[in-house]
Scaffold this motif. Structure first.
Motif, PDB file in Angstrom:
ATOM      1  N   LYS A 158       0.837  -1.197   0.000  1.00  0.00           N
ATOM      2  CA  LYS A 158       0.000   0.000   0.000  1.00  0.00           C
ATOM      3  C   LYS A 158       0.877   1.255   0.000  1.00  0.00           C
ATOM      4  O   LYS A 158       2.004   1.236   0.509  1.00  0.00           O
ATOM      5  N   THR A 159       0.347   2.308  -0.557  1.00  0.00           N
ATOM      6  CA  THR A 159       1.085   3.575  -0.651  1.00  0.00           C
ATOM      7  C   THR A 159       1.606   4.011   0.723  1.00  0.00           C
ATOM      8  O   THR A 159       0.870   3.998   1.712  1.00  0.00           O
ATOM      9  N   GLY A 160       2.883   4.393   0.756  1.00  0.00           N
ATOM     10  CA  GLY A 160       3.481   4.925   1.973  1.00  0.00           C
ATOM     11  C   GLY A 160       4.081   3.901   2.915  1.00  0.00           C
ATOM     12  O   GLY A 160       4.600   4.258   3.977  1.00  0.00           O
ATOM     13  N   MET A 161       4.033   2.621   2.553  1.00  0.00           N
ATOM     14  CA  MET A 161       4.558   1.582   3.436  1.00  0.00           C
ATOM     15  C   MET A 161       6.078   1.611   3.526  1.00  0.00           C
ATOM     16  O   MET A 161       6.757   2.175   2.675  1.00  0.00           O
ATOM     17  N   ALA A 162       6.599   0.964   4.582  1.00  0.00           N
ATOM     18  CA  ALA A 162       8.033   0.715   4.723  1.00  0.00           C
ATOM     19  C   ALA A 162       8.247  -0.771   4.483  1.00  0.00           C
ATOM     20  O   ALA A 162       7.700  -1.609   5.208  1.00  0.00           O
ATOM     21  N   VAL A 163       9.023  -1.106   3.445  1.00  0.00           N
ATOM     22  CA  VAL A 163       9.179  -2.492   2.999  1.00  0.00           C
ATOM     23  C   VAL A 163      10.637  -2.921   3.058  1.00  0.00           C
ATOM     24  O   VAL A 163      11.535  -2.155   2.700  1.00  0.00           O
ATOM     25  N   VAL A 164      10.858  -4.157   3.484  1.00  0.00           N
ATOM     26  CA  VAL A 164      12.200  -4.741   3.507  1.00  0.00           C
ATOM     27  C   VAL A 164      12.229  -5.919   2.544  1.00  0.00           C
ATOM     28  O   VAL A 164      11.373  -6.803   2.604  1.00  0.00           O
ATOM     29  N   ASP A 165      13.222  -5.933   1.655  1.00  0.00           N
ATOM     30  CA  ASP A 165      13.396  -7.012   0.685  1.00  0.00           C
ATOM     31  C   ASP A 165      14.678  -7.757   1.031  1.00  0.00           C
ATOM     32  O   ASP A 165      15.782  -7.258   0.796  1.00  0.00           O
ATOM     33  N   LEU A 166      14.541  -8.955   1.599  1.00  0.00           N
ATOM     34  CA  LEU A 166      15.704  -9.763   1.986  1.00  0.00           C
ATOM     35  C   LEU A 166      16.194 -10.587   0.804  1.00  0.00           C
ATOM     36  O   LEU A 166      15.397 -11.211   0.109  1.00  0.00           O
ATOM     37  N   GLY A 167      17.518 -10.604   0.595  1.00  0.00           N
ATOM     38  CA  GLY A 167      18.077 -11.335  -0.536  1.00  0.00           C
ATOM     39  C   GLY A 167      17.577 -10.739  -1.835  1.00  0.00           C
ATOM     40  O   GLY A 167      17.121 -11.441  -2.728  1.00  0.00           O
ATOM     41  N   ALA A 168      17.651  -9.428  -1.935  1.00  0.00           N
ATOM     42  CA  ALA A 168      16.951  -8.675  -2.979  1.00  0.00           C
ATOM     43  C   ALA A 168      17.506  -8.820  -4.390  1.00  0.00           C
ATOM     44  O   ALA A 168      16.756  -8.722  -5.362  1.00  0.00           O
ATOM     45  N   ALA A 169      18.824  -8.999  -4.546  1.00  0.00           N
ATOM     46  CA  ALA A 169      19.439  -9.010  -5.883  1.00  0.00           C
ATOM     47  C   ALA A 169      18.828 -10.103  -6.760  1.00  0.00           C
ATOM     48  O   ALA A 169      18.528 -11.188  -6.257  1.00  0.00           O
ATOM     49  N   PRO A 170      18.588  -9.814  -8.027  1.00  0.00           N
ATOM     50  CA  PRO A 170      18.955  -8.602  -8.779  1.00  0.00           C
ATOM     51  C   PRO A 170      17.999  -7.418  -8.627  1.00  0.00           C
ATOM     52  O   PRO A 170      18.290  -6.334  -9.106  1.00  0.00           O
ATOM     53  N   GLY A 171      16.843  -7.617  -7.971  1.00  0.00           N
ATOM     54  CA  GLY A 171      16.006  -6.468  -7.669  1.00  0.00           C
ATOM     55  C   GLY A 171      14.588  -6.479  -8.221  1.00  0.00           C
ATOM     56  O   GLY A 171      13.889  -5.477  -8.137  1.00  0.00           O
ATOM     57  N   GLY A 172      14.136  -7.602  -8.769  1.00  0.00           N
ATOM     58  CA  GLY A 172      12.798  -7.667  -9.338  1.00  0.00           C
ATOM     59  C   GLY A 172      11.697  -7.348  -8.337  1.00  0.00           C
ATOM     60  O   GLY A 172      10.772  -6.593  -8.630  1.00  0.00           O
TER      61      GLY A 172
END
Length: 228
Positions: free
Chosen positions: A63-77
């Motif tokens: 949702k708009t304005g959220m704080a998101v964490v992407d673990l093991g993010a590479a390459p970034g999709g």
């Protein structure tokens, strides 16, 4: 070239030379995967972008304005999709991507090259976010050995570590999404997630290859950090 069962032209990878069979099969699958081709056209860094898209279309997590964490993010999709859907590029949300590997810049995404298993990682992440996270997502997969039991234990261990990390950084009401395989999250992990979240379910997006055993566990409605 020949056509497949859907009428699309299929690329045939010739064997020979020093290419291993496993490499040939992987290349054949990549060249003939419609999601790989679509990702190139849409400017996404991996076909995995469509997995998160399909999951979010169904469950409306981002949702708009959220704080998101992407673990093991590479390459970034996944980071690309999250940043777009929460408005991070316009300053209306924030995505923090973490990986041991380097990752190129993505508008609206802050990248940290670090190990999320590091004891100091949760504090570093909270500092980058300016507080807690609303959503922690992980498309990580443990390196495989070819030994089924060993590989399953590695997968479970990685998901459990990601779940523990999420429990340390999520705000109450937050969500957690992680890749699992075969029968899904094991009983002990499911029990832990059901204790910590209001709802827990397994999902398999259409973008996951039909011959893949991958599934995702989605936990929503985080109850808040435990005081053990």
């Amino acid at each position: 070239m020949a056509k497949d069962t859907t009428g699309r032209m299929r690329v045939t990878v010739k064997s020979g030379g020093r290419m291993k069979l496993s490499s040939k099969l992987w290349l054949d699958r990549q060249l003939n995967d419609p999601y790989v081709a679509q990702a190139k056209r849409d400017g996404y860094r991996s076909r995995a972008a469509y997995k998160l898209t399909e999951i979010d279309d169904k469950f409306r997590i981002l949702k708009t304005g959220m704080a998101v964490v992407d673990l093991g993010a590479a390459p970034g999709g996944w980071s690309q999709i999250a940043a777009k859907r929460i408005g991070a590029a316009d300053g209306r949300g924030r995505v923090v991507a973490i990986d041991l590997l380097e990752m190129g810049e993505i508008p609206g995404v802050t990248f940290a090259q670090l190990d999320f298993l590091d004891a100091a990682a949760p504090d570093k992440l909270r500092a980058m976010l300016g507080g807690g996270a609303d959503f922690v997502m992980s498309d990580m997969a443990a390196n495989t050995t070819g030994h089924r039991k060993t590989d399953q234990l590695r997968i479970i261990g990685l998901v459990e570590a990601a779940a523990q990390f999420a429990a340390e950084v999520l705000k109450p009401g937050g969500a957690f999404l992680a890749k699992v395989f075969q029968s899904g999250a094991d009983a002990a992990l499911m029990a832990e997630l059901k204790r910590d979240y209001a709802a827990v379910k397994h999902v398999k997006p259409a973008a996951s290859r039909k011959d893949s055993s991958e599934r995702y566990v989605l936990a929503t409605g985080f109850r808040g950090a435990r005081c053990d």
